[in-house]
Design an enzyme around this catalytic site. Structure first.
Site, PDB file in Angstrom:
ATOM      1  N   PRO A 238       0.701  -1.211   0.202  1.00 30.82           N
ATOM      2  CA  PRO A 238       0.024  -0.085   0.008  1.00 30.82           C
ATOM      3  C   PRO A 238       0.785   1.235   0.118  1.00 30.82           C
ATOM      4  O   PRO A 238       2.174   1.102   0.240  1.00 30.82           O
ATOM      5  CB  PRO A 238      -0.775  -0.273   1.272  1.00 30.82           C
ATOM      6  CG  PRO A 238      -0.126  -1.135   2.189  1.00 30.82           C
ATOM      7  CD  PRO A 238       0.614  -2.123   1.076  1.00 30.82           C
ATOM      8  N   THR A 241       4.213   3.026   2.553  1.00 28.80           N
ATOM      9  CA  THR A 241       5.211   1.920   3.328  1.00 28.80           C
ATOM     10  C   THR A 241       6.463   2.095   3.136  1.00 28.80           C
ATOM     11  O   THR A 241       7.133   1.086   3.794  1.00 28.80           O
ATOM     12  CB  THR A 241       4.209   0.588   3.264  1.00 28.80           C
ATOM     13  OG1 THR A 241       4.180   0.346   1.810  1.00 28.80           O
ATOM     14  CG2 THR A 241       3.015   0.370   3.644  1.00 28.80           C
ATOM     15  N   GLY A 242       6.900   2.899   2.309  1.00 27.65           N
ATOM     16  CA  GLY A 242       8.440   2.839   2.152  1.00 27.65           C
ATOM     17  C   GLY A 242       8.834   2.254   0.984  1.00 27.65           C
ATOM     18  O   GLY A 242       9.962   1.942   1.004  1.00 27.65           O
ATOM     19  N   THR A 244       9.623   3.383  -2.069  1.00 24.26           N
ATOM     20  CA  THR A 244      10.376   4.392  -2.694  1.00 24.26           C
ATOM     21  C   THR A 244      11.493   4.474  -1.892  1.00 24.26           C
ATOM     22  O   THR A 244      12.707   4.553  -2.418  1.00 24.26           O
ATOM     23  CB  THR A 244       9.657   5.785  -3.023  1.00 24.26           C
ATOM     24  OG1 THR A 244       8.257   5.561  -3.674  1.00 24.26           O
ATOM     25  CG2 THR A 244      10.559   6.709  -3.771  1.00 24.26           C
ATOM     26  N   HIS A 460     -24.874   8.579  17.391  1.00 21.82           N
ATOM     27  CA  HIS A 460     -24.737   7.787  16.300  1.00 21.82           C
ATOM     28  C   HIS A 460     -23.325   7.150  16.977  1.00 21.82           C
ATOM     29  O   HIS A 460     -23.033   5.816  16.584  1.00 21.82           O
ATOM     30  CB  HIS A 460     -24.455   8.767  15.186  1.00 21.82           C
ATOM     31  CG  HIS A 460     -23.995   7.934  14.067  1.00 21.82           C
ATOM     32  ND1 HIS A 460     -24.573   7.822  12.624  1.00 21.82           N
ATOM     33  CD2 HIS A 460     -22.820   7.596  13.617  1.00 21.82           C
ATOM     34  CE1 HIS A 460     -24.079   7.121  11.993  1.00 21.82           C
ATOM     35  NE2 HIS A 460     -22.712   6.924  12.314  1.00 21.82           N
ATOM     36  N   GLU A 461     -22.275   7.963  17.341  1.00 17.67           N
ATOM     37  CA  GLU A 461     -20.994   7.357  17.557  1.00 17.67           C
ATOM     38  C   GLU A 461     -20.944   6.193  18.749  1.00 17.67           C
ATOM     39  O   GLU A 461     -20.161   5.260  18.696  1.00 17.67           O
ATOM     40  CB  GLU A 461     -20.005   8.353  17.813  1.00 17.67           C
ATOM     41  CG  GLU A 461     -19.453   9.275  16.499  1.00 17.67           C
ATOM     42  CD  GLU A 461     -19.317   8.379  15.382  1.00 17.67           C
ATOM     43  OE1 GLU A 461     -18.631   7.576  15.670  1.00 17.67           O
ATOM     44  OE2 GLU A 461     -19.165   9.280  14.348  1.00 17.67           O
TER      45      GLU A 461
END
Ligand code: ADP
Ligand code: ZN
Length: 646
Positions: A238, A241-242, A244, A460-461
Site C-alpha cells: 500500500p 509504506t516505504g 520508494t 450515532h458514535e
C-alpha cells in the site's frame, strides 16, 4: 461519522493540471469570436426581396459581389435612420460600424443576377439606381479573421500541454522535449544519501534486496561465476509504506545513480510519447550503468493489455510494449536493475511478471506494532526535545493501521502543534492531536453544530461503540470522539484492527452490525434517521456484496467467486441475469438481518448507549478506559495491549 478508514488513502493528484480548464478556455474563445462578429451582423434575405422591396426604394447605396455567389447590400445611412422599414437594423453610435453591409443574399449565377439587375434598373428612376457595384474575392484579411481564432486555440492548447508535461528541458524548446524521459536522476555527484538505516522495519525486504545491492557494488564477483541476477524486482504494498524509500536506499547503499519515474508520467495525451519516454529513459540508464531504475505506480502503464474492448488504450499498450522490449534488450550483467512499485500486482500484465522481467516480488505491508515502533524511532530523531513520557512503544500503540508516511507526518505535525502552543518540548498530547488530525483532518473548532445535531452525532458514535463492545468479533475500540474534523467526518470511532488475514463469516457479520450501529442508534433514540450514515452504508454494501459474490459465503449463490481484477464488470457480468437477481436479493437479506440484529442489541443496551452518548456530549472524546469505567469491562478476551493508553 464512521470509523477510521484503515487502508484508504486519498489518491494524490499528480501534476494538478485539470483538463476542464482547457474546455473553459475553448468556450471563452468561441464566445469571444462570437462577440466580435456581432459588429458584422448582417440580415439574410433572398433575391426576390432585394428586387421587390429594396431596389425600388432607391435606398441602396452600393452592392458588392463576393466570391461570385454572395451579394452584400449597403443602404445609405440617412434612409436607415429615418425609414421605419429598416427599424430592425440596429444602429450604433459608432458611425463607421453602420456603413454596412446591411443585407446579404446568395445567388446561383452571378451573370443571371447581373442581367436581372440591369433590366430592373431600367424601370426605376435614374437617381434611384445603384451607382456602384464592386466585385471581389474574399481578401486575405477575411481569411485571417477566419483562421485567427483557430491559431489562438491551438496556441493555448500547446501552452497548456507544455505546462501539463512539466518543466522539462531548457527554457524555450520544451515542446520538442516531450518524448524525453522525466526520470529524476540522482547522479553520482549528487549522492543518494539514504541508507538502509533510514528504512525502519521491513527487515525481510531489506534482506532480500541486499543481494541485489551487493551485485551492483561488485558485479564481477557474480558474472565470473555465471550467476544471473534478477533484472527486475517488484515491490508490492500500500502507499506510504516505504517502497520508494527502500529503492532509494538500495541506490544509496550501492552508490549508484538512481532514476525514478512514475508510471503515470509515461501516459501522456500525445500518442507515442510514452514509448519514446521509455526508450529515452533506458538510453540514459545505459550510459550511467550500473544504476537503478525505479518506476513508481507501475500499474498505470502495466495493466493487462486488450482485456476490455470498451476501454482499449493504444497509447498505454504501446508504452508497455516498449518497456517489455527494453527490458529484454539488456542482459542483467549490464548492471541495470529495475525496481517497480505497485499496490495492485493482480492487475499487471502477466508479460511483465515473466522470468527475465519482474520475476521477483517483495511484499511490503503496513507495519505492525513492532514496525511502527522502529519507524517512530527513526522519525523521532529529528525532533530535538521530547517530553519524558514520549516513547516509540506508546506512539506505536496509538497508531494502528498507520503507514510509514503517516508516521513521518504525525511526528512533524506533533512538533508543529507543540510549537503553536509555545511549548519547549513535544508531549504525548501533541502527538495525540497530530494523530487525530491525520485521521480526520483539521479540528474544526469553529464549525458550528447545533446542540440537536451534536446529540444525534453523539448517539450515532455511541451506537458504533456499544456494538463494538458487545459483539464478540468486532474490533476492540481505541477511542471515540465527536470533535468535528475535516469535511466529512463529524465524529469517528477508532478501533484496534486485529492483525488478521482470514475472516470467518461471523466476524464479517459482526463488522457489518457494528458499522450499522450508528444508524440503528439514531433510529432507536430519535425514531428518525439522518444522512450521517451514508459512509457507513457504503462500506457495508461493499462488504455484503463481497461476501456473496467473492468469498462464497452465501448458501443460495454458493461457492463461486466472480472476482476478476482484470475485467471491468460494468459491461460484462460473468453471470446471468437470474444470478444477478439472486445476488441482489441475498445482499438485501443479509443487510436486513444484520440491521435487525443491531436494533435488537441496541434496544437491549439502551441504557448503556445513553450513558456513553451523554459522556461523549460532555467530554467529546472517550478512550477505552473511560468506557470500562462507564459500562464495565468488555466481556471477550482480547490480546492485551502492549501499552495501556493514558
Ligand atoms: P511509497 O513509495 O511506499 O508510497 P515512500 O517510500 O514514498 O512510500 O514513503 C514516504 C515517506 O514515509 C518516506 O519518505 C519516509 O519518510 C516515510 N517512511 C515510509 N516507510 C518508512 C519506513 N519503513 N521507515 C522510515 N520511514 C518511512
Ligand atoms: Zn457512522
Amino acid at each position: 461519522m464512521d470509523f477510521l478508514p484503515e487502508n484508504e488513502e486519498p489518491k494524490k493528484k499528480k501534476g494538478g493540471f485539470n483538463s476542464y480548464w482547457l474546455f473553459a478556455i475553448i468556450i471563452v474563445g468561441l464566445l469571444a469570436t462570437q462577440f466580435f462578429s456581432l459588429n458584422f451582423q448582417v440580415k439574410n434575405i433572398d433575391e426576390d426581396y432585394f428586387f421587390s422591396k429594396l431596389l425600388p426604394t432607391g435606398d441602396v447605396e452600393k452592392i458588392t459581389i463576393v466570391n461570385k455567389d454572395q451579394v452584400e447590400v449597403y443602404l445609405n445611412l440617412d434612409s436607415l435612420k429615418t425609414k421605419k422599414q429598416y427599424a430592425d437594423i440596429k444602429l450604433t453610435k459608432l458611425k463607421s460600424l453602420n456603413k454596412g453591409p446591411h443585407y446579404a443574399f446568395e445567388v446561383i449565377s452571378i451573370e443571371n443576377f447581373q442581367q436581372k439587375l440591369d433590366a430592373a434598373q431600367k424601370d426605376i428612376p435614374y437617381d434611384h439606381r445603384i451607382k456602384r457595384t464592386i466585385e471581389y474575392r474574399k481578401g486575405i484579411l477575411d481569411i485571417i479573421g477566419w483562421i485567427l481564432p483557430f491559431v489562438l486555440l491551438i496556441g493555448i492548447w500547446m501552452f497548456l500541454m507544455r505546462k501539463a508535461t512539466g518543466g522539462m528541458g531548457g527554457a524555450g524548446g520544451q515542446i520538442f522535449n516531450i518524448g524525453k524521459s522525466k526520470a529524476n536522476l540522482y547522479d553520482k555527484d549528487v549522492k543518494v544519501n539514504v541508507t538502509f538505516d533510514d528504512v525502519a522495519g521491513l527487515d525481510e525486504a531489506k534482506e532480500e534486496v541486499k543481494e541485489v545491492v551487493d551485485f551492483l557494488k561488485n558485479p564481477k564477483k557474480y558474472t565470473a561465476l555465471g550467476a544471473k541476477i534478477p533484472k527486475g524486482v517488484l515491490l508490492v504494498g500500500p502507499p506510504g509504506t516505504g517502497k520508494t524509500l527502500l529503492a532509494k536506499a538500495m541506490a544509496g547503499e550501492a552508490q549508484v545513480p538512481f532514476f525514478s519515474i512514475s508510471g503515470s508520467d509515461f501516459v501522456e495525451m500525445f500518442v507515442g510519447v510514452g514509448a519514446s519516454r521509455v526508450r529515452d529513459l533506458f538510453k540514459q540508464a545505459r550510459e550511467k550503468a550500473p544504476c537503478i531504475i525505479f518506476i513508481d505506480e507501475i500499474d498505470a502503464v502495466g495493466r493487462a493489455r486488450g482485456k476490455n474492448i470498451m476501454q482499449s488504450n493504444d497509447e498505454r499498450e504501446s508504452t508497455l510494449n516498449q518497456l517489455l522490449v527494453e527490458m529484454d534488450g539488456f542482459s542483467g550483467d549490464k548492471g541495470i536493475i529495475m525496481l517497480a512499485a505497485t499496490n495492485r500486482p493482480d492487475v499487471l500484465d502477466s508479460a511483465l511478471l515473466r522470468p527475465g522481467r519482474f520475476d521477483r516480488q517483495i511484499s511490503i505491508d503496513k507495519p505492525d506494532q513492532k514496525g511502527r515502533e522502529q519507524i517512530f524511532k527513526v522519525h523521532l530523531k529529528t525532533l530535538t526535545k521530547l517530553g519524558p513520557d514520549v516513547t516509540p512503544e506508546k506512539l506505536a500503540s496509538l497508531t494502528p493501521g498507520f503507514a510509514g508516511a503517516e508516521i513521518a507526518n504525525v511526528c512533524n505535525e506533533a512538533a508543529l502543534v507543540a510549537a503553536r502552543k509555545e511549548k519547549t518540548q513535544v508531549e504525548v498530547e501533541d502527538f495525540n492531536e497530530a494523530i487525530d488530525r491525520s485521521i480526520g483532518g483539521l479540528e474544526k473548532k469553529n464549525k458550528i453544530i447545533s446542540p440537536q445535531e451534536k446529540e444525534i452525532i453523539a448517539f450515532h458514535e455511541a451506537g458504533h461503540a456499544i456494538c463494538g463492545w458487545y459483539l464478540e468479533h468486532a474490533h476492540p475500540l481505541l477511542k471515540v470522539t465527536i470533535i468535528p474534523r475535516g469535511i466529512a467526518a463529524l465524529g469517528y470511532a477508532q478501533y484496534l484492527p486485529k492483525e488478521q488475514y482470514l475472516y470467518r463469516t461471523e466476524q464479517l457479520m459482526d463488522e457489518i452490525c457494528m458499522t450499522l450501529g450508528g444508524r440503528a442508534a439514531e433510529e432507536i433514540i430519535f425514531e428518525k434517521i439522518s444522512t450521517g450514515a451514508q459512509n457507513d452504508l457504503q462500506r457495508i454494501t461493499q462488504l455484503a456484496y463481497a461476501m456473496v459474490t467473492v468469498y462464497g459465503m452465501n448458501d443460495k449463490v454458493g461457492n463461486v467467486s466472480f472476482y476478476d481484477p482484470q475485467q471491468d464488470t460494468t459491461f460484462t457480468k460473468p453471470y446471468s441475469d437470474e444470478t444477478a437477481k439472486v445476488i441482489d436479493d441475498e445482499v438485501r437479506k443479509l443487510i436486513d438481518t444484520a440491521y435487525q440484529r443491531t436494533l435488537n442489541l441496541l434496544t437491549e443496551k439502551k441504557e448503556q448507549l445513553t450513558t456513553i452518548a451523554k459522556a461523549l456530549l460532555e467530554k467529546e472524546i472517550l478512550f477505552k478506559s473511560d468506557l470500562e469505567d462507564l459500562i464495565g469491562k468488555r466481556a471477550f478476551d482480547e490480546e492485551p495491549l502492549p501499552v495501556s493508553i493514558n
